[in-house]
Design a protein around this motif. Sequence first.
Motif, PDB file in Angstrom:
ATOM      1  N   THR A 149       0.842  -1.190   0.000  1.00  0.00           N
ATOM      2  CA  THR A 149       0.000   0.000   0.000  1.00  0.00           C
ATOM      3  C   THR A 149       0.884   1.250   0.000  1.00  0.00           C
ATOM      4  OG1 THR A 149      -1.394  -1.266   1.491  1.00  0.00           O
ATOM      5  CG2 THR A 149      -2.017   1.027   1.108  1.00  0.00           C
TER       6      THR A 149
ATOM      7  N   PHE B  80      -6.996  -0.643   2.357  1.00  0.00           N
ATOM      8  CA  PHE B  80      -6.866   0.698   2.955  1.00  0.00           C
ATOM      9  C   PHE B  80      -8.266   1.296   3.099  1.00  0.00           C
ATOM     10  CE2 PHE B  80      -6.264   5.268   2.821  1.00  0.00           C
ATOM     11  CZ  PHE B  80      -5.130   5.481   3.599  1.00  0.00           C
TER      12      PHE B  80
ATOM     13  N   GLU C 146      -1.327   2.346  11.572  1.00  0.00           N
ATOM     14  CA  GLU C 146      -1.935   1.833  12.809  1.00  0.00           C
ATOM     15  C   GLU C 146      -2.437   0.396  12.653  1.00  0.00           C
ATOM     16  OE1 GLU C 146      -5.417   4.809  12.021  1.00  0.00           O
ATOM     17  OE2 GLU C 146      -6.180   3.249  13.345  1.00  0.00           O
ATOM     18  N   TRP C 147      -2.769   0.027  11.402  1.00  0.00           N
ATOM     19  CA  TRP C 147      -3.300  -1.314  11.168  1.00  0.00           C
ATOM     20  C   TRP C 147      -2.202  -2.356  11.053  1.00  0.00           C
ATOM     21  CZ3 TRP C 147      -7.733  -3.284  12.235  1.00  0.00           C
ATOM     22  CH2 TRP C 147      -8.120  -4.506  11.696  1.00  0.00           C
ATOM     23  N   ARG C 148      -0.972  -1.899  10.836  1.00  0.00           N
ATOM     24  CA  ARG C 148       0.133  -2.840  10.610  1.00  0.00           C
ATOM     25  C   ARG C 148       0.388  -3.714  11.827  1.00  0.00           C
ATOM     26  NH1 ARG C 148       0.654  -3.824   5.345  1.00  0.00           N
ATOM     27  NH2 ARG C 148      -0.309  -2.013   4.390  1.00  0.00           N
TER      28      ARG C 148
ATOM     29  N   ALA D  58       4.255   0.522   5.467  1.00  0.00           N
ATOM     30  CA  ALA D  58       3.143   0.724   4.537  1.00  0.00           C
ATOM     31  C   ALA D  58       1.930   1.252   5.309  1.00  0.00           C
ATOM     32  CB  ALA D  58       2.802  -0.592   3.846  1.00  0.00           C
ATOM     33  N   GLU D  59       1.104   1.981   4.616  1.00  0.00           N
ATOM     34  CA  GLU D  59      -0.124   2.491   5.219  1.00  0.00           C
ATOM     35  C   GLU D  59      -1.194   1.394   5.227  1.00  0.00           C
ATOM     36  OE1 GLU D  59      -0.603   5.382   6.726  1.00  0.00           O
ATOM     37  OE2 GLU D  59       1.489   5.864   6.378  1.00  0.00           O
ATOM     38  N   PRO D  60      -2.210   1.467   6.057  1.00  0.00           N
ATOM     39  CA  PRO D  60      -2.325   2.370   7.203  1.00  0.00           C
ATOM     40  C   PRO D  60      -1.438   1.902   8.364  1.00  0.00           C
ATOM     41  CG  PRO D  60      -4.317   1.020   6.984  1.00  0.00           C
ATOM     42  CD  PRO D  60      -3.396   0.612   5.880  1.00  0.00           C
TER      43      PRO D  60
ATOM     44  N   THR E 245      -1.993  -4.618  13.971  1.00  0.00           N
ATOM     45  CA  THR E 245      -3.115  -5.566  13.997  1.00  0.00           C
ATOM     46  C   THR E 245      -2.844  -6.705  13.025  1.00  0.00           C
ATOM     47  OG1 THR E 245      -4.520  -3.657  14.361  1.00  0.00           O
ATOM     48  CG2 THR E 245      -5.625  -5.739  13.875  1.00  0.00           C
ATOM     49  N   ARG E 246      -2.294  -6.333  11.867  1.00  0.00           N
ATOM     50  CA  ARG E 246      -2.002  -7.364  10.865  1.00  0.00           C
ATOM     51  C   ARG E 246      -0.886  -8.286  11.363  1.00  0.00           C
ATOM     52  NH1 ARG E 246      -2.415  -9.177   5.566  1.00  0.00           N
ATOM     53  NH2 ARG E 246      -0.448  -9.195   4.433  1.00  0.00           N
TER      54      ARG E 246
END
Lengths: 224, 323
Positions: free
Chosen positions: A164, A181, B172-174, B168-170, B176-177
Amino acid sequence: MIIAHRKPLEEIVEMLGQLNPVLVLGCGGCTSICLAGGQREAEQLAADLREDYGNRGGQLEVNTYTIERQCNADFFADIDRLAGDYQAIVSTACGAGVQFVAERYPRLPVLPALNTDFVGFDKDVGWYEENCRTCGDCVLGETGGICPVTRCAKSLFNGPCGGTRADGTCEVDPDIPCAWFEIHKRLREQGRLELITRVRPAREWQNQIRRTVIQEPYRERYGK
Amino acid sequence: METKSGGNLEAVLRAGHFAITGELGPPRGANVEAVHKKAAYLKDKVDAVNITDNQTAVVRMSSWATSLLVIQDGLEPNYQMVCRDRNRLAMQADILGAYAHGIRNMLCLSGDHQKFGDHPHSKGVFDIDSIQLIAMVRRMRDEGKFLSGEDIDTPPRIFIGAAANPFAEPFEWRITRLAKKVAAGADFIQTQCIYNMEKFRRWIHLANEEGLTEKVFILAGVTPFKSLGMAKYMKNSVPGMDVPDHLIKRLQGAKGKKGAIAAEGIKIACEQIQEFREMKGVAGVHLMAIEWEHKVPQIVEQAGLLPRPRVDGGNGGAPAAGE
Protein backbone atom coordinates in the motif's frame (compact mmCIF):
# COMPACT_ATOMS: atom_id res chain seq x y z
CA MET A 1 -24.49 -4.21 -14.70
CA ILE A 2 -22.23 -5.99 -17.20
CA ILE A 3 -19.65 -3.68 -18.77
CA ALA A 4 -18.17 -4.34 -22.20
CA HIS A 5 -16.33 -2.50 -24.95
CA ARG A 6 -16.04 -3.04 -28.69
CA LYS A 7 -13.27 -5.20 -30.12
CA PRO A 8 -10.89 -3.63 -32.63
CA LEU A 9 -12.54 -3.51 -36.06
CA GLU A 10 -9.71 -5.54 -37.62
CA GLU A 11 -10.43 -8.42 -35.26
CA ILE A 12 -14.12 -8.44 -36.19
CA VAL A 13 -13.24 -8.28 -39.90
CA GLU A 14 -10.83 -11.18 -39.52
CA MET A 15 -13.47 -13.30 -37.76
CA LEU A 16 -15.93 -12.56 -40.57
CA GLY A 17 -13.59 -13.73 -43.33
CA GLN A 18 -15.73 -14.43 -46.40
CA LEU A 19 -19.03 -14.56 -44.49
CA ASN A 20 -21.52 -12.32 -46.27
CA PRO A 21 -24.28 -11.15 -45.77
CA VAL A 22 -24.09 -10.37 -42.06
CA LEU A 23 -26.57 -9.32 -39.38
CA VAL A 24 -25.25 -7.08 -36.60
CA LEU A 25 -27.47 -7.92 -33.66
CA GLY A 26 -27.68 -5.16 -31.06
CA CYS A 27 -28.66 -5.71 -27.45
CA GLY A 28 -30.86 -3.34 -25.45
CA GLY A 29 -29.61 -4.66 -22.10
CA CYS A 30 -26.41 -3.95 -20.22
CA THR A 31 -24.20 -3.35 -23.26
CA SER A 32 -26.65 -0.72 -24.46
CA ILE A 33 -26.47 1.11 -21.15
CA CYS A 34 -22.66 1.07 -21.12
CA LEU A 35 -22.66 2.51 -24.65
CA ALA A 36 -20.99 -0.52 -26.24
CA GLY A 37 -23.67 -2.64 -27.92
CA GLY A 38 -27.07 -0.92 -28.11
CA GLN A 39 -28.90 0.15 -31.25
CA ARG A 40 -26.67 3.16 -31.87
CA GLU A 41 -23.44 1.18 -31.42
CA ALA A 42 -24.74 -1.70 -33.58
CA GLU A 43 -25.48 0.75 -36.38
CA GLN A 44 -22.09 2.38 -35.95
CA LEU A 45 -20.40 -1.02 -36.21
CA ALA A 46 -22.36 -1.83 -39.38
CA ALA A 47 -21.31 1.50 -40.89
CA ASP A 48 -17.68 0.93 -39.93
CA LEU A 49 -17.74 -2.53 -41.50
CA ARG A 50 -19.28 -1.22 -44.73
CA GLU A 51 -16.66 1.48 -44.95
CA ASP A 52 -13.81 -0.89 -44.19
CA TYR A 53 -14.89 -3.40 -46.87
CA GLY A 54 -15.46 -0.52 -49.30
CA ASN A 55 -11.98 0.88 -48.68
CA ARG A 56 -10.53 -2.48 -49.64
CA GLY A 57 -12.60 -2.67 -52.84
CA GLY A 58 -15.09 -5.12 -51.41
CA GLN A 59 -18.67 -4.99 -50.36
CA LEU A 60 -20.29 -6.31 -47.24
CA GLU A 61 -24.01 -6.67 -47.11
CA VAL A 62 -24.81 -5.83 -43.51
CA ASN A 63 -28.04 -5.07 -41.68
CA THR A 64 -28.72 -4.29 -38.05
CA TYR A 65 -31.46 -5.27 -35.68
CA THR A 66 -31.59 -4.57 -31.98
CA ILE A 67 -33.64 -6.58 -29.52
CA GLU A 68 -34.48 -5.82 -25.92
CA ARG A 69 -32.11 -8.45 -24.49
CA GLN A 70 -30.06 -11.26 -26.01
CA CYS A 71 -30.14 -13.43 -22.88
CA ASN A 72 -33.79 -14.43 -22.96
CA ALA A 73 -35.76 -16.36 -25.60
CA ASP A 74 -38.80 -14.07 -25.28
CA PHE A 75 -37.15 -11.38 -27.39
CA PHE A 76 -36.08 -13.49 -30.37
CA ALA A 77 -39.29 -13.86 -32.42
CA ASP A 78 -38.17 -11.37 -35.11
CA ILE A 79 -34.64 -12.75 -35.28
CA ASP A 80 -35.98 -16.29 -35.72
CA ARG A 81 -37.58 -15.10 -38.99
CA LEU A 82 -34.53 -13.09 -40.14
CA ALA A 83 -31.61 -15.31 -39.20
CA GLY A 84 -31.90 -17.61 -42.21
CA ASP A 85 -31.12 -14.71 -44.55
CA TYR A 86 -27.56 -14.30 -43.22
CA GLN A 87 -24.29 -16.20 -43.22
CA ALA A 88 -23.29 -14.85 -39.82
CA ILE A 89 -24.55 -12.88 -36.85
CA VAL A 90 -22.26 -10.37 -35.16
CA SER A 91 -23.59 -9.89 -31.66
CA THR A 92 -22.98 -6.76 -29.63
CA ALA A 93 -24.18 -8.43 -26.43
CA CYS A 94 -22.01 -9.58 -23.54
CA GLY A 95 -20.45 -13.05 -23.57
CA ALA A 96 -23.63 -14.54 -22.15
CA GLY A 97 -25.76 -12.98 -24.89
CA VAL A 98 -23.42 -14.17 -27.65
CA GLN A 99 -23.66 -17.72 -26.29
CA PHE A 100 -27.43 -17.52 -26.05
CA VAL A 101 -27.65 -16.48 -29.71
CA ALA A 102 -25.14 -19.16 -30.75
CA GLU A 103 -27.16 -21.83 -28.95
CA ARG A 104 -30.36 -20.64 -30.60
CA TYR A 105 -28.89 -20.73 -34.14
CA PRO A 106 -26.38 -23.58 -33.90
CA ARG A 107 -25.77 -23.80 -37.67
CA LEU A 108 -24.92 -20.11 -37.99
CA PRO A 109 -21.56 -18.58 -37.04
CA VAL A 110 -22.28 -16.16 -34.18
CA LEU A 111 -19.38 -13.80 -33.55
CA PRO A 112 -18.70 -11.48 -30.62
CA ALA A 113 -18.29 -7.80 -31.44
CA LEU A 114 -17.40 -6.93 -27.85
CA ASN A 115 -15.00 -7.93 -25.15
CA THR A 116 -16.98 -8.39 -21.95
CA ASP A 117 -15.09 -6.69 -19.15
CA PHE A 118 -16.74 -6.94 -15.78
CA VAL A 119 -19.68 -6.47 -13.44
CA GLY A 120 -19.53 -2.90 -12.26
CA PHE A 121 -21.24 0.42 -11.79
CA ASP A 122 -21.24 3.87 -13.39
CA LYS A 123 -18.62 6.05 -11.76
CA ASP A 124 -19.75 8.87 -14.03
CA VAL A 125 -21.13 9.26 -17.55
CA GLY A 126 -19.15 6.84 -19.73
CA TRP A 127 -16.92 5.82 -16.78
CA TYR A 128 -17.36 2.37 -15.29
CA GLU A 129 -15.58 0.63 -12.40
CA GLU A 130 -15.32 -3.11 -11.75
CA ASN A 131 -16.83 -4.08 -8.41
CA CYS A 132 -17.92 -7.71 -8.45
CA ARG A 133 -16.21 -10.92 -9.61
CA THR A 134 -19.37 -12.98 -9.03
CA CYS A 135 -17.50 -15.22 -6.59
CA GLY A 136 -20.73 -16.67 -5.24
CA ASP A 137 -19.97 -16.14 -1.54
CA CYS A 138 -20.39 -12.46 -0.72
CA VAL A 139 -18.32 -11.00 2.14
CA LEU A 140 -19.36 -7.35 1.70
CA GLY A 141 -21.22 -7.40 5.02
CA GLU A 142 -17.91 -7.77 6.82
CA THR A 143 -15.72 -5.60 4.64
CA GLY A 144 -17.53 -2.30 4.79
CA GLY A 145 -19.26 -2.83 1.46
CA ILE A 146 -15.92 -2.95 -0.41
CA CYS A 147 -15.12 -6.19 -2.26
CA PRO A 148 -11.63 -7.56 -1.51
CA VAL A 149 -11.95 -10.28 -4.16
CA THR A 150 -12.46 -7.71 -6.93
CA ARG A 151 -10.78 -4.59 -5.69
CA CYS A 152 -7.63 -6.04 -4.12
CA ALA A 153 -5.17 -7.00 -6.89
CA LYS A 154 -4.27 -10.10 -4.89
CA SER A 155 -7.82 -10.86 -3.71
CA LEU A 156 -6.58 -10.91 -0.12
CA PHE A 157 -9.00 -11.78 2.67
CA ASN A 158 -6.68 -10.60 5.41
CA GLY A 159 -5.13 -7.52 3.85
CA PRO A 160 -3.62 -5.09 3.22
CA CYS A 161 -0.37 -6.42 1.81
CA GLY A 162 2.89 -4.54 2.25
CA GLY A 163 2.50 -2.67 -1.02
CA THR A 164 0.00 0.00 0.00
CA ARG A 165 1.40 3.40 -0.98
CA ALA A 166 1.64 6.34 1.39
CA ASP A 167 -1.43 7.92 -0.22
CA GLY A 168 -3.50 4.74 0.18
CA THR A 169 -3.29 3.55 -3.42
CA CYS A 170 -2.37 0.08 -4.65
CA GLU A 171 1.20 -0.83 -5.59
CA VAL A 172 0.08 -2.10 -9.00
CA ASP A 173 -1.39 1.23 -10.11
CA PRO A 174 -1.35 4.64 -8.43
CA ASP A 175 -4.85 5.29 -9.83
CA ILE A 176 -6.37 2.30 -8.01
CA PRO A 177 -7.21 2.75 -4.33
CA CYS A 178 -5.94 -0.06 -2.08
CA ALA A 179 -9.09 -2.02 -1.25
CA TRP A 180 -7.90 -2.87 2.25
CA PHE A 181 -6.87 0.70 2.95
CA GLU A 182 -10.44 1.66 2.06
CA ILE A 183 -11.97 -1.21 4.03
CA HIS A 184 -9.96 -0.24 7.09
CA LYS A 185 -10.89 3.41 6.73
CA ARG A 186 -14.61 2.75 6.37
CA LEU A 187 -14.85 0.23 9.21
CA ARG A 188 -12.82 2.52 11.46
CA GLU A 189 -15.26 5.33 10.74
CA GLN A 190 -18.15 2.98 11.49
CA GLY A 191 -16.45 1.80 14.68
CA ARG A 192 -16.57 -1.79 13.39
CA LEU A 193 -12.89 -2.70 12.96
CA GLU A 194 -13.47 -5.88 14.98
CA LEU A 195 -14.97 -7.36 11.81
CA ILE A 196 -11.53 -7.63 10.22
CA THR A 197 -9.42 -8.24 13.32
CA ARG A 198 -9.86 -12.00 13.38
CA VAL A 199 -8.17 -14.26 10.84
CA ARG A 200 -10.53 -15.06 8.00
CA PRO A 201 -9.96 -18.71 7.01
CA ALA A 202 -9.31 -19.96 3.48
CA ARG A 203 -12.48 -19.69 1.47
CA GLU A 204 -14.29 -22.37 -0.43
CA TRP A 205 -14.38 -20.98 -3.96
CA GLN A 206 -17.83 -21.27 -5.54
CA ASN A 207 -17.01 -20.07 -9.04
CA GLN A 208 -14.78 -22.86 -10.32
CA ILE A 209 -17.50 -24.91 -11.99
CA ARG A 210 -20.30 -23.56 -14.18
CA ARG A 211 -23.15 -22.55 -11.93
CA THR A 212 -26.94 -22.76 -12.30
CA VAL A 213 -29.49 -20.93 -10.17
CA ILE A 214 -33.07 -22.19 -10.08
CA GLN A 215 -35.45 -20.20 -7.90
CA GLU A 216 -37.26 -22.28 -5.32
CA PRO A 217 -40.80 -21.95 -6.80
CA TYR A 218 -39.52 -23.31 -10.15
CA ARG A 219 -37.69 -26.40 -8.88
CA GLU A 220 -40.65 -28.67 -9.46
CA ARG A 221 -41.24 -27.32 -12.94
CA TYR A 222 -37.70 -28.25 -14.01
CA GLY A 223 -37.51 -31.44 -11.97
CA LYS A 224 -34.51 -30.09 -10.00
CA MET B 1 16.43 -28.30 23.11
CA GLU B 2 12.79 -28.89 22.17
CA THR B 3 11.96 -27.25 18.89
CA LYS B 4 8.98 -27.45 16.59
CA SER B 5 11.08 -27.96 13.51
CA GLY B 6 14.45 -29.39 14.48
CA GLY B 7 16.03 -26.60 12.48
CA ASN B 8 19.00 -24.39 13.25
CA LEU B 9 17.30 -20.99 13.01
CA GLU B 10 14.66 -22.00 15.54
CA ALA B 11 17.28 -23.42 17.91
CA VAL B 12 19.40 -20.26 17.70
CA LEU B 13 16.41 -18.03 18.41
CA ARG B 14 15.03 -20.18 21.24
CA ALA B 15 18.47 -20.24 22.86
CA GLY B 16 18.24 -16.45 23.01
CA HIS B 17 20.97 -15.64 20.50
CA PHE B 18 20.67 -12.60 18.25
CA ALA B 19 19.99 -14.35 14.96
CA ILE B 20 20.96 -13.38 11.44
CA THR B 21 19.39 -14.66 8.28
CA GLY B 22 20.62 -13.99 4.76
CA GLU B 23 19.03 -14.04 1.37
CA LEU B 24 19.93 -15.85 -1.83
CA GLY B 25 18.13 -15.12 -5.09
CA PRO B 26 18.00 -18.19 -7.38
CA PRO B 27 19.44 -17.86 -10.89
CA ARG B 28 17.44 -17.13 -14.03
CA GLY B 29 18.35 -20.52 -15.42
CA ALA B 30 19.58 -23.91 -14.31
CA ASN B 31 22.99 -22.56 -13.30
CA VAL B 32 23.82 -24.75 -10.30
CA GLU B 33 27.29 -23.26 -9.95
CA ALA B 34 25.81 -19.78 -9.50
CA VAL B 35 23.85 -21.07 -6.50
CA HIS B 36 26.87 -22.79 -4.95
CA LYS B 37 28.98 -19.69 -5.49
CA LYS B 38 26.50 -17.45 -3.66
CA ALA B 39 26.01 -20.07 -0.93
CA ALA B 40 29.77 -20.17 -0.28
CA TYR B 41 29.72 -16.48 0.72
CA LEU B 42 26.94 -17.14 3.23
CA LYS B 43 28.22 -20.38 4.76
CA ASP B 44 28.85 -20.01 8.52
CA LYS B 45 27.92 -16.33 8.28
CA VAL B 46 24.15 -16.69 8.75
CA ASP B 47 21.85 -19.01 10.73
CA ALA B 48 19.60 -19.61 7.76
CA VAL B 49 19.28 -18.22 4.27
CA ASN B 50 16.05 -17.16 2.61
CA ILE B 51 15.60 -18.62 -0.85
CA THR B 52 13.33 -16.27 -2.73
CA ASP B 53 10.35 -17.55 -4.73
CA ASN B 54 10.17 -15.96 -8.19
CA GLN B 55 10.89 -12.63 -6.53
CA THR B 56 9.52 -9.52 -8.22
CA ALA B 57 7.39 -12.00 -10.19
CA VAL B 58 10.31 -12.91 -12.46
CA VAL B 59 10.82 -16.59 -13.32
CA ARG B 60 13.83 -18.17 -11.64
CA MET B 61 14.93 -21.59 -10.49
CA SER B 62 12.26 -22.76 -8.06
CA SER B 63 12.67 -21.91 -4.42
CA TRP B 64 12.47 -25.49 -3.14
CA ALA B 65 14.99 -26.74 -5.72
CA THR B 66 17.45 -23.98 -4.86
CA SER B 67 16.86 -24.73 -1.17
CA LEU B 68 17.98 -28.33 -1.76
CA LEU B 69 21.13 -27.08 -3.48
CA VAL B 70 22.11 -24.88 -0.54
CA ILE B 71 21.48 -27.78 1.87
CA GLN B 72 24.23 -29.59 -0.08
CA ASP B 73 26.46 -26.63 0.77
CA GLY B 74 25.74 -26.97 4.49
CA LEU B 75 23.42 -23.98 4.70
CA GLU B 76 19.98 -24.05 6.26
CA PRO B 77 17.39 -22.69 3.81
CA ASN B 78 14.39 -20.58 4.69
CA TYR B 79 12.10 -21.67 1.89
CA GLN B 80 10.00 -18.75 0.66
CA MET B 81 6.57 -19.53 -0.75
CA VAL B 82 4.25 -17.00 -2.39
CA CYS B 83 0.49 -17.29 -2.91
CA ARG B 84 0.70 -15.85 -6.42
CA ASP B 85 1.90 -18.94 -8.28
CA ARG B 86 0.20 -21.97 -6.78
CA ASN B 87 -3.09 -23.12 -5.31
CA ARG B 88 -3.61 -24.94 -2.04
CA LEU B 89 -3.03 -28.36 -3.60
CA ALA B 90 0.35 -27.40 -5.04
CA MET B 91 1.33 -25.57 -1.85
CA GLN B 92 0.62 -28.50 0.45
CA ALA B 93 2.33 -30.91 -1.92
CA ASP B 94 5.44 -28.71 -2.09
CA ILE B 95 5.50 -28.29 1.71
CA LEU B 96 5.49 -32.07 2.17
CA GLY B 97 8.20 -32.53 -0.45
CA ALA B 98 10.30 -29.71 0.98
CA TYR B 99 10.14 -31.18 4.46
CA ALA B 100 10.91 -34.67 3.18
CA HIS B 101 14.12 -33.27 1.70
CA GLY B 102 15.23 -31.55 4.89
CA ILE B 103 13.73 -28.06 4.63
CA ARG B 104 12.80 -26.84 8.11
CA ASN B 105 11.88 -23.14 7.67
CA MET B 106 9.32 -21.45 5.50
CA LEU B 107 8.49 -17.82 4.86
CA CYS B 108 4.84 -17.41 3.88
CA LEU B 109 4.20 -14.47 1.55
CA SER B 110 1.46 -13.06 -0.66
CA GLY B 111 4.03 -12.43 -3.41
CA ASP B 112 4.77 -9.46 -5.60
CA HIS B 113 1.98 -8.94 -8.10
CA GLN B 114 2.62 -10.59 -11.49
CA LYS B 115 2.15 -7.21 -13.12
CA PHE B 116 5.70 -6.26 -12.02
CA GLY B 117 7.40 -9.30 -13.47
CA ASP B 118 8.43 -10.83 -16.77
CA HIS B 119 5.01 -12.41 -17.40
CA PRO B 120 2.73 -9.48 -16.50
CA HIS B 121 -0.37 -11.06 -18.04
CA SER B 122 -0.09 -14.41 -16.30
CA LYS B 123 -3.00 -15.50 -14.14
CA GLY B 124 -2.30 -14.75 -10.49
CA VAL B 125 -3.53 -17.65 -8.38
CA PHE B 126 -4.08 -16.14 -4.90
CA ASP B 127 -6.24 -19.12 -3.95
CA ILE B 128 -5.37 -18.38 -0.33
CA ASP B 129 -3.62 -15.35 1.14
CA SER B 130 -0.41 -15.23 3.19
CA ILE B 131 -2.20 -15.36 6.55
CA GLN B 132 -4.27 -18.32 5.40
CA LEU B 133 -1.02 -19.97 4.23
CA ILE B 134 0.49 -19.50 7.69
CA ALA B 135 -2.60 -21.07 9.25
CA MET B 136 -2.46 -23.93 6.77
CA VAL B 137 1.20 -24.77 7.54
CA ARG B 138 0.49 -24.58 11.26
CA ARG B 139 -2.45 -26.95 10.90
CA MET B 140 -0.34 -29.36 8.86
CA ARG B 141 2.37 -29.32 11.53
CA ASP B 142 0.41 -29.13 14.79
CA GLU B 143 -2.76 -31.01 13.92
CA GLY B 144 -1.33 -33.29 11.25
CA LYS B 145 -4.15 -32.31 8.93
CA PHE B 146 -4.46 -30.94 5.42
CA LEU B 147 -6.53 -27.83 4.88
CA SER B 148 -9.34 -30.21 3.89
CA GLY B 149 -9.27 -31.72 7.38
CA GLU B 150 -7.89 -35.06 6.26
CA ASP B 151 -5.01 -36.69 8.10
CA ILE B 152 -1.40 -36.36 6.98
CA ASP B 153 0.81 -39.44 7.15
CA THR B 154 3.92 -37.91 8.81
CA PRO B 155 3.23 -34.18 9.19
CA PRO B 156 5.89 -31.66 8.15
CA ARG B 157 7.69 -29.96 11.04
CA ILE B 158 8.21 -26.44 9.81
CA PHE B 159 9.35 -23.27 11.61
CA ILE B 160 6.84 -20.81 10.22
CA GLY B 161 7.89 -17.37 9.07
CA ALA B 162 5.92 -14.37 7.88
CA ALA B 163 6.73 -10.91 6.61
CA ALA B 164 5.75 -7.53 7.99
CA ASN B 165 6.07 -4.08 6.51
CA PRO B 166 6.09 -1.48 9.29
CA PHE B 167 6.15 1.34 6.75
CA ALA B 168 3.14 0.72 4.54
CA GLU B 169 -0.12 2.49 5.22
CA PRO B 170 -2.32 2.37 7.20
CA PHE B 171 0.42 2.43 9.88
CA GLU B 172 -1.93 1.83 12.81
CA TRP B 173 -3.30 -1.31 11.17
CA ARG B 174 0.13 -2.84 10.61
CA ILE B 175 0.34 -3.99 14.24
CA THR B 176 -3.12 -5.57 14.00
CA ARG B 177 -2.00 -7.36 10.86
CA LEU B 178 1.13 -8.55 12.69
CA ALA B 179 -1.15 -9.81 15.46
CA LYS B 180 -3.23 -11.67 12.87
CA LYS B 181 -0.11 -13.36 11.53
CA VAL B 182 0.87 -14.38 15.05
CA ALA B 183 -2.64 -15.65 15.73
CA ALA B 184 -2.53 -17.63 12.48
CA GLY B 185 0.65 -19.37 13.64
CA ALA B 186 3.74 -17.39 12.65
CA ASP B 187 6.79 -18.34 14.73
CA PHE B 188 9.04 -15.64 13.33
CA ILE B 189 8.72 -12.42 11.36
CA GLN B 190 11.13 -10.93 8.85
CA THR B 191 10.42 -7.27 8.17
CA GLN B 192 10.65 -5.19 5.04
CA CYS B 193 13.98 -3.34 4.60
CA ILE B 194 14.19 -0.74 7.35
CA TYR B 195 15.68 2.69 6.72
CA ASN B 196 13.39 4.92 8.78
CA MET B 197 14.62 3.89 12.23
CA GLU B 198 12.38 6.33 14.05
CA LYS B 199 9.24 4.85 12.50
CA PHE B 200 10.49 1.31 13.11
CA ARG B 201 11.06 2.15 16.78
CA ARG B 202 7.45 3.26 17.01
CA TRP B 203 6.31 0.03 15.38
CA ILE B 204 8.36 -2.27 17.59
CA HIS B 205 7.24 -0.28 20.63
CA LEU B 206 3.62 -1.00 19.70
CA ALA B 207 4.48 -4.66 19.09
CA ASN B 208 6.05 -4.82 22.57
CA GLU B 209 3.04 -3.12 24.13
CA GLU B 210 0.67 -5.59 22.48
CA GLY B 211 2.74 -8.47 23.84
CA LEU B 212 3.46 -9.69 20.34
CA THR B 213 7.24 -9.82 20.72
CA GLU B 214 6.79 -12.40 23.45
CA LYS B 215 4.95 -14.66 21.04
CA VAL B 216 7.01 -14.25 17.88
CA PHE B 217 10.67 -13.68 16.99
CA ILE B 218 11.09 -10.48 15.00
CA LEU B 219 14.02 -10.20 12.63
CA ALA B 220 14.60 -6.65 11.43
CA GLY B 221 15.17 -6.31 7.68
CA VAL B 222 18.45 -4.71 6.59
CA THR B 223 19.46 -4.00 3.01
CA PRO B 224 22.75 -2.11 2.58
CA PHE B 225 22.83 0.53 -0.15
CA LYS B 226 25.23 -0.43 -2.93
CA SER B 227 25.01 2.93 -4.63
CA LEU B 228 23.29 6.28 -4.58
CA GLY B 229 21.17 5.18 -7.53
CA MET B 230 19.88 2.19 -5.58
CA ALA B 231 19.00 4.38 -2.60
CA LYS B 232 17.08 6.80 -4.81
CA TYR B 233 15.33 3.93 -6.57
CA MET B 234 14.29 2.44 -3.22
CA LYS B 235 13.04 5.82 -2.09
CA ASN B 236 11.10 6.78 -5.20
CA SER B 237 10.08 3.61 -7.00
CA VAL B 238 9.45 0.82 -4.49
CA PRO B 239 5.96 1.09 -2.94
CA GLY B 240 5.92 0.60 0.82
CA MET B 241 9.60 1.61 1.18
CA ASP B 242 10.51 4.51 3.44
CA VAL B 243 14.01 6.00 2.85
CA PRO B 244 14.66 9.22 4.84
CA ASP B 245 16.44 12.08 3.08
CA HIS B 246 19.27 12.19 5.63
CA LEU B 247 20.46 8.77 4.43
CA ILE B 248 20.52 9.95 0.82
CA LYS B 249 22.51 13.01 1.90
CA ARG B 250 24.90 10.84 3.86
CA LEU B 251 25.59 8.70 0.81
CA GLN B 252 26.02 11.82 -1.33
CA GLY B 253 28.56 13.07 1.21
CA ALA B 254 30.59 9.89 0.74
CA LYS B 255 31.15 10.61 -2.96
CA GLY B 256 34.74 10.68 -4.07
CA LYS B 257 36.95 7.67 -3.83
CA LYS B 258 35.91 4.57 -5.71
CA GLY B 259 33.80 2.34 -3.51
CA ALA B 260 33.25 5.09 -0.93
CA ILE B 261 29.47 5.09 -1.33
CA ALA B 262 29.24 1.31 -1.05
CA ALA B 263 31.45 1.42 2.06
CA GLU B 264 29.18 4.08 3.53
CA GLY B 265 26.15 1.91 2.72
CA ILE B 266 27.69 -0.98 4.62
CA LYS B 267 28.57 1.34 7.50
CA ILE B 268 24.96 2.51 7.73
CA ALA B 269 23.77 -1.11 7.74
CA CYS B 270 26.20 -2.05 10.53
CA GLU B 271 25.08 0.91 12.63
CA GLN B 272 21.50 -0.21 12.16
CA ILE B 273 22.38 -3.75 13.23
CA GLN B 274 23.98 -2.38 16.41
CA GLU B 275 20.81 -0.46 17.18
CA PHE B 276 18.66 -3.53 16.57
CA ARG B 277 20.79 -5.60 18.94
CA GLU B 278 19.92 -3.21 21.72
CA MET B 279 16.28 -2.78 20.78
CA LYS B 280 13.72 -4.56 22.97
CA GLY B 281 11.63 -6.97 20.95
CA VAL B 282 14.10 -7.48 18.11
CA ALA B 283 15.42 -11.04 18.05
CA GLY B 284 17.73 -10.75 15.07
CA VAL B 285 18.27 -9.26 11.66
CA HIS B 286 17.40 -10.38 8.17
CA LEU B 287 20.20 -9.21 5.90
CA MET B 288 19.04 -8.86 2.32
CA ALA B 289 22.19 -8.02 0.41
CA ILE B 290 20.48 -8.02 -2.96
CA GLU B 291 22.86 -9.40 -5.63
CA TRP B 292 25.63 -8.51 -3.18
CA GLU B 293 26.03 -11.85 -1.45
CA HIS B 294 29.83 -11.61 -1.68
CA LYS B 295 29.74 -8.64 0.71
CA VAL B 296 27.88 -10.59 3.42
CA PRO B 297 31.02 -11.95 5.13
CA GLN B 298 32.39 -8.41 5.45
CA ILE B 299 29.08 -6.97 6.72
CA VAL B 300 28.52 -9.72 9.27
CA GLU B 301 32.11 -9.42 10.46
CA GLN B 302 31.96 -5.64 10.64
CA ALA B 303 28.66 -5.85 12.57
CA GLY B 304 30.31 -8.10 15.15
CA LEU B 305 27.99 -11.04 14.52
CA LEU B 306 30.69 -13.69 14.09
CA PRO B 307 31.16 -16.47 14.89
CA ARG B 308 27.64 -17.81 14.58
CA PRO B 309 26.47 -19.84 17.58
CA ARG B 310 26.21 -23.62 17.51
CA VAL B 311 23.17 -24.72 19.47
CA ASP B 312 22.25 -28.20 20.66
CA GLY B 313 19.10 -29.32 18.94
CA GLY B 314 19.92 -27.18 15.97
CA ASN B 315 21.68 -28.79 13.09
CA GLY B 316 24.28 -26.05 12.78
CA GLY B 317 23.03 -25.53 9.27
CA ALA B 318 23.81 -29.09 8.24
CA PRO B 319 21.23 -30.98 6.21
CA ALA B 320 18.48 -32.49 8.33
CA ALA B 321 17.49 -36.07 7.63
CA GLY B 322 14.08 -36.68 6.14
CA GLU B 323 11.70 -38.55 8.42
